[in-house]
Design a protein around this motif. Structure first.
Motif, mmCIF file in Angstrom:
data_model
loop_
_atom_site.group_PDB
_atom_site.id
_atom_site.type_symbol
_atom_site.label_atom_id
_atom_site.label_comp_id
_atom_site.label_asym_id
_atom_site.label_seq_id
_atom_site.Cartn_x
_atom_site.Cartn_y
_atom_site.Cartn_z
ATOM 1 N N ASP A 110 0.815 -1.212 0.000
ATOM 2 C CA ASP A 110 0.000 0.000 0.000
ATOM 3 C C ASP A 110 0.856 1.273 0.000
ATOM 4 O OD1 ASP A 110 -2.376 1.420 -0.085
ATOM 5 O OD2 ASP A 110 -2.602 1.454 2.097
ATOM 6 N N GLY A 111 1.861 1.306 -0.876
ATOM 7 C CA GLY A 111 2.667 2.503 -1.024
ATOM 8 C C GLY A 111 3.791 2.640 -0.018
ATOM 9 N N VAL A 112 3.924 1.648 0.877
ATOM 10 C CA VAL A 112 5.002 1.688 1.857
ATOM 11 C C VAL A 112 5.965 0.541 1.583
ATOM 12 C CG1 VAL A 112 5.600 1.564 4.307
ATOM 13 C CG2 VAL A 112 3.491 2.711 3.585
ATOM 14 N N THR A 113 7.255 0.869 1.430
ATOM 15 C CA THR A 113 8.259 -0.146 1.133
ATOM 16 C C THR A 113 9.036 -0.489 2.396
ATOM 17 O OG1 THR A 113 8.474 0.631 -1.129
ATOM 18 C CG2 THR A 113 10.286 -0.705 -0.251
ATOM 19 N N TYR A 114 9.058 -1.793 2.725
ATOM 20 C CA TYR A 114 9.744 -2.281 3.912
ATOM 21 C C TYR A 114 11.052 -2.958 3.512
ATOM 22 C CZ TYR A 114 5.276 -1.636 6.299
ATOM 23 O OH TYR A 114 4.136 -1.111 6.827
ATOM 24 N N TYR A 115 12.105 -2.669 4.254
ATOM 25 C CA TYR A 115 13.404 -3.307 4.058
ATOM 26 C C TYR A 115 13.708 -4.162 5.284
ATOM 27 C CZ TYR A 115 14.348 -0.039 0.229
ATOM 28 O OH TYR A 115 14.303 0.671 -0.938
ATOM 29 N N ASN A 116 13.847 -5.471 5.067
ATOM 30 C CA ASN A 116 14.192 -6.372 6.149
ATOM 31 C C ASN A 116 15.715 -6.494 6.221
ATOM 32 O OD1 ASN A 116 14.014 -8.334 8.143
ATOM 33 N ND2 ASN A 116 13.963 -9.987 6.642
ATOM 34 N N PHE A 117 16.299 -6.308 7.400
ATOM 35 C CA PHE A 117 17.756 -6.369 7.509
ATOM 36 C C PHE A 117 18.185 -7.290 8.632
ATOM 37 C CE2 PHE A 117 16.477 -2.963 10.354
ATOM 38 C CZ PHE A 117 17.245 -3.186 11.486
ATOM 39 N N ASN A 118 19.380 -7.790 8.523
ATOM 40 C CA ASN A 118 19.972 -8.656 9.532
ATOM 41 C C ASN A 118 21.474 -8.372 9.528
ATOM 42 O OD1 ASN A 118 19.374 -11.095 11.380
ATOM 43 N ND2 ASN A 118 21.204 -11.713 10.261
ATOM 44 N N ILE A 119 21.945 -7.689 10.562
ATOM 45 C CA ILE A 119 23.342 -7.267 10.603
ATOM 46 C C ILE A 119 24.096 -8.136 11.603
ATOM 47 C CG2 ILE A 119 24.913 -5.357 11.112
ATOM 48 C CD1 ILE A 119 22.601 -3.448 10.486
ATOM 49 N N ASN A 120 25.119 -8.848 11.130
ATOM 50 C CA ASN A 120 25.996 -9.624 11.995
ATOM 51 C C ASN A 120 27.197 -8.758 12.340
ATOM 52 O OD1 ASN A 120 24.538 -12.173 11.973
ATOM 53 N ND2 ASN A 120 25.120 -12.291 9.812
ATOM 54 N N LEU A 121 27.295 -8.370 13.600
ATOM 55 C CA LEU A 121 28.334 -7.432 14.013
ATOM 56 C C LEU A 121 29.717 -8.083 13.913
ATOM 57 C CD1 LEU A 121 26.612 -5.871 17.159
ATOM 58 C CD2 LEU A 121 26.531 -5.090 14.795
ATOM 59 N N SER A 122 30.638 -7.341 13.328
ATOM 60 C CA SER A 122 31.996 -7.856 13.161
ATOM 61 C C SER A 122 32.893 -7.540 14.343
ATOM 62 C CB SER A 122 32.617 -7.270 11.883
ATOM 63 O OG SER A 122 32.640 -5.847 11.968
ATOM 64 N N SER A 123 32.423 -6.646 15.237
ATOM 65 C CA SER A 123 33.226 -6.267 16.394
ATOM 66 C C SER A 123 33.409 -7.464 17.324
ATOM 67 C CB SER A 123 32.542 -5.122 17.152
ATOM 68 O OG SER A 123 33.252 -4.810 18.333
ATOM 69 N N SER A 124 34.593 -7.584 17.924
ATOM 70 C CA SER A 124 34.866 -8.716 18.812
ATOM 71 C C SER A 124 34.140 -8.589 20.146
ATOM 72 C CB SER A 124 36.377 -8.844 19.053
ATOM 73 O OG SER A 124 36.881 -7.631 19.614
ATOM 74 N N ASN A 125 33.933 -7.369 20.597
ATOM 75 C CA ASN A 125 33.233 -7.126 21.856
ATOM 76 C C ASN A 125 31.952 -6.346 21.600
ATOM 77 O OD1 ASN A 125 35.288 -8.273 23.575
ATOM 78 N ND2 ASN A 125 36.526 -6.461 23.125
ATOM 79 N N VAL A 126 30.852 -6.802 22.209
ATOM 80 C CA VAL A 126 29.583 -6.100 22.023
ATOM 81 C C VAL A 126 28.984 -5.787 23.391
ATOM 82 C CG1 VAL A 126 29.035 -7.029 19.755
ATOM 83 C CG2 VAL A 126 28.388 -8.304 21.791
ATOM 84 N N PRO A 127 28.340 -4.635 23.547
ATOM 85 C CA PRO A 127 27.766 -4.210 24.833
ATOM 86 C C PRO A 127 26.355 -4.739 25.031
ATOM 87 C CG PRO A 127 27.523 -2.474 23.230
ATOM 88 C CD PRO A 127 28.240 -3.581 22.526
ATOM 89 N N ASP A 128 25.759 -4.406 26.170
ATOM 90 C CA ASP A 128 24.379 -4.798 26.439
ATOM 91 C C ASP A 128 23.376 -3.934 25.681
ATOM 92 O OD1 ASP A 128 25.050 -6.829 28.225
ATOM 93 O OD2 ASP A 128 25.167 -5.429 29.908
ATOM 94 N N THR A 129 23.834 -2.774 25.256
ATOM 95 C CA THR A 129 22.961 -1.818 24.576
ATOM 96 C C THR A 129 23.642 -1.327 23.309
ATOM 97 O OG1 THR A 129 21.968 -1.050 26.640
ATOM 98 C CG2 THR A 129 21.844 0.429 24.763
ATOM 99 N N VAL A 130 22.893 -1.207 22.229
ATOM 100 C CA VAL A 130 23.446 -0.634 20.999
ATOM 101 C C VAL A 130 22.546 0.488 20.508
ATOM 102 C CG1 VAL A 130 24.642 -2.744 20.283
ATOM 103 C CG2 VAL A 130 22.281 -2.335 19.519
ATOM 104 N N TYR A 131 23.125 1.359 19.715
ATOM 105 C CA TYR A 131 22.425 2.486 19.100
ATOM 106 C C TYR A 131 22.468 2.258 17.595
ATOM 107 C CZ TYR A 131 23.212 4.449 23.716
ATOM 108 O OH TYR A 131 23.246 4.648 25.072
ATOM 109 N N VAL A 132 21.303 2.118 16.994
ATOM 110 C CA VAL A 132 21.219 1.778 15.575
ATOM 111 C C VAL A 132 20.710 2.981 14.807
ATOM 112 C CG1 VAL A 132 20.355 0.126 13.883
ATOM 113 C CG2 VAL A 132 20.649 -0.582 16.264
#
Length: 565
Positions: A110-132
């Motif tokens: 209905d005129g709205v385009t959705y993009y499905n994404f899946n990002i695998n983080l390459s960083s060795s260390n990841v926090p409890d919270t991320v900002y996307v």
């Protein structure tokens, strides 16, 4: 079709297609270059892209951020790029991963385009919270409006900025944190920014450009659970500091019939203008004073489920500040409440401080109203050489006490129980409640009926065993001391003394055995410096109190409560 319906259709389509997303990776340096250049070049488009927060997830252990974003028909361009950056910090400096010009599985509904994404983080260390963060429709190195969300590994609902779109330097939905203060350009602060602020301070400050601010109640409730104390709203008209515990957020949501996450706390700090401002000025002069600050309407409400209610702070005194337009003598100035019904002013507990060439008045009260600051210089002919002159005139300037006749105070006249009850109610800045039959000998039409009812409701007075109050009886020093200590307690000042200390404090008075029922109250009053003996070794508990004695005790308790300076 509503946005929710669009999303549901999209989710069904996505489950059918099962198209696997592929992601081109770019280095963090490339994204940094993109951001730097984007700050320098013009914004190409507004709105554009938004996260579908309902499906947004972050799994710390698999180092995966997944979900979808959508663009409207008006914004969508076939060959436009979708760019993502994932950060570990709120300043968006530490890049965990980035994608640019990547192919995504997409569905148009209905005129709205959705993009499905899946990002695998390459960083060795990841926090409890991320900002996307995501951009749409930008060529490499050219800035565009972007969207930003805050996601926790815990599965907690992501925080979504209120305005939905950003530009370089635009802040988080019109809100951003600057030197520990949230600065808001619109009329609401988003949950994302507010929670971040409470993570760093238990006493958050919010500066607004307008006169109104809406805050999400669920974030305030969560902050309170974690030990947060208050939130202060600031604009050019004044400030108000709201103790979070006094808001009773869950009770407000229940009263509204709304979920806590649907409830807003709304604050207004509005300059009084037009006819209302003229009425306040007239009331100032009628009270024998001069206006020295702008009249400001402070109002706090809760809204949700298409309803709105006033916030009741109970016994908690909420601080507000007003800027005063001159240097002043604190003994001749006071904060004042303007009653729109009676068109009169009354005393508000207030203190004054001069800082950086500006005098600021701090007004303390537990209700919504219009407030201002006035200055007066009152005197009474029969106080010229009286010991109570300074105390009485100070309280007269502050609208706490009044003369008994023209230019006469009658300092040595005994004061009645009703008269003193009215003074205590006035000194606490309490709203008068509707007179009712608390006591059998109170006539609802009497001038003191409202004051006595208010004092009784606040726990400041007790009647006699026969359910009478005896309003015209002259008050004793014992009764006066008891009322003062109760007022001090209502103001939030602890004054109790142990039984052993009571005995020690009263031992120097040879007539202390004549105290009938208020031994602990008189001991507390003596300990606090509110009451002194009639002589060095007599307390005179059964003696009738005079108007000057009553005024002096009021002044001492008001200072102790930090209600005057």
């Amino acid at each position: 079709m509503s946005q929710i319906e669009k999303t549901n259709v999209y989710n069904r389509e996505r489950s059918k297609t099962q198209v696997k997303s592929t992601v081109l990776k770019k280095t963090s340096q490339a994204l940094a270059a993109l951001m730097i250049v984007s700050m320098l070049l013009p914004v190409l488009a507004f709105a554009g892209i938004k996260f579908d927060v309902n499906g947004l997830k972050y799994d710390k252990y698999s180092k995966t951020v997944s979900g979808s974003v959508y663009v409207t028909k008006d914004t969508y361009k076939e060959n436009s790029n979708v760019t993502f950056g994932v950060y570990s910090d709120s300043d968006l400096k530490n890049v965990l991963d980035a994608t640019y010009s990547a192919p995504f599985s997409k569905t148009t509904v209905d005129g709205v385009t959705y993009y499905n994404f899946n990002i695998n983080l390459s960083s060795s260390n990841v926090p409890d919270t991320v900002y996307v963060q995501t951009y749409y429709g930008a060529s490499y190195g050219i800035g565009n409006v972007y969207d930003l969300v805050y996601v926790q590994n815990s599965g907690k609902e992501p925080y979504y900025p209120s305005s939905g779109s950003y530009g370089p330097g635009g802040g988080f939905g019109g809100s951003f944190i600057n030197n520990g203060v949230i600065e808001v350009s619109g009329d609401s602060v988003d949950a994302f920014t507010l929670e971040r602020a409470f993570e760093n301070s238990k006493e958050v400050k919010i500066k607004i450009k307008g006169e109104k601010l809406a805050m999400p109640a669920d974030v305030l409730a969560e902050a309170l659970k974690k030990g947060a104390i208050s939130v202060t709203i600031i604009n050019d008209n004044g400030t108000i500091t709201l103790p979070l515990a006094a808001l009773k957020l869950e009770a407000l949501a229940k009263e509204l019939g709304a979920e806590l996450k649907e409830t807003k706390i709304n604050v207004t700090i509005a300059k009084v203008t037009g006819t209302a401002d003229e009425d306040v000025t007239k009331a100032v002069y009628a009270a024998g004073g001069n206006p020295i600050a702008t009249a400001v309407d402070f109002n706090v409400t809760a809204s949700g489920n298409s309803k709105s209610v006033n916030v009741d702070f109970g016994n908690t005194y909420v601080s507000r500040t007003l800027n005063v337009n001159k240097n002043l003598d604190a003994k001749k100035a006071t904060g004042a409440l303007y009653n729109e019904t009676t068109k009169k002013l009354s005393f508000v507990p207030s203190t004054f401080e001069s800082k950086d060439g500006q005098t600021v008045a701090t007004l303390k009260r537990n209700g919504n109203s219009i407030y201002t600051v006035i200055e007066a210089n009152k005197s009474f002919e029969d106080l010229a050489s009286h010991w109570s002159k300074a105390d009485v005139e100070m309280l007269a300037n502050k609208l706490v006490v009044e003369g008994a006749a023209d230019k006469q105070f009658q300092p040595d006249r005994n004061i009645t129980r009703a008269e003193f009850a009215a003074l205590v109610v006035r000194s606490l800045g309490l709203n008068s409640v509707t007179a009712n039959t608390y006591f059998t000998d109170i006539n609802g039409s009497s001038w003191y009926a409202g004051a006595v009812a208010t004092a009784s409701q606040a726990g400041l007075i007790n009647g006699y065993e026969d359910n009478t109050f005896r309003p015209d009886a002259q008050i004793t020093r014992e009764e006066l001391a008891a009322m003062i200590i109760r007022a001090l307690s209502y103001a939030g000042v602890a004054s109790n003394v142990s039984e052993s200390n009571q005995t020690q404090l009263l031992a120097k008075f040879k007539d202390s055995s004549k105290i009938v029922w208020a031994k602990k109250e008189i001991a507390a009053a003596v300990n606090a410096g509110i009451i002194n003996g009639l002589t060095d070794d007599t307390i005179g508990s059964a003696e009738k109190a005079t108007r000057s004695q009553a005024a002096t005790m009021l002044k001492r308790y008001l200072k102790l409560a930090d209600f005057i300076n």
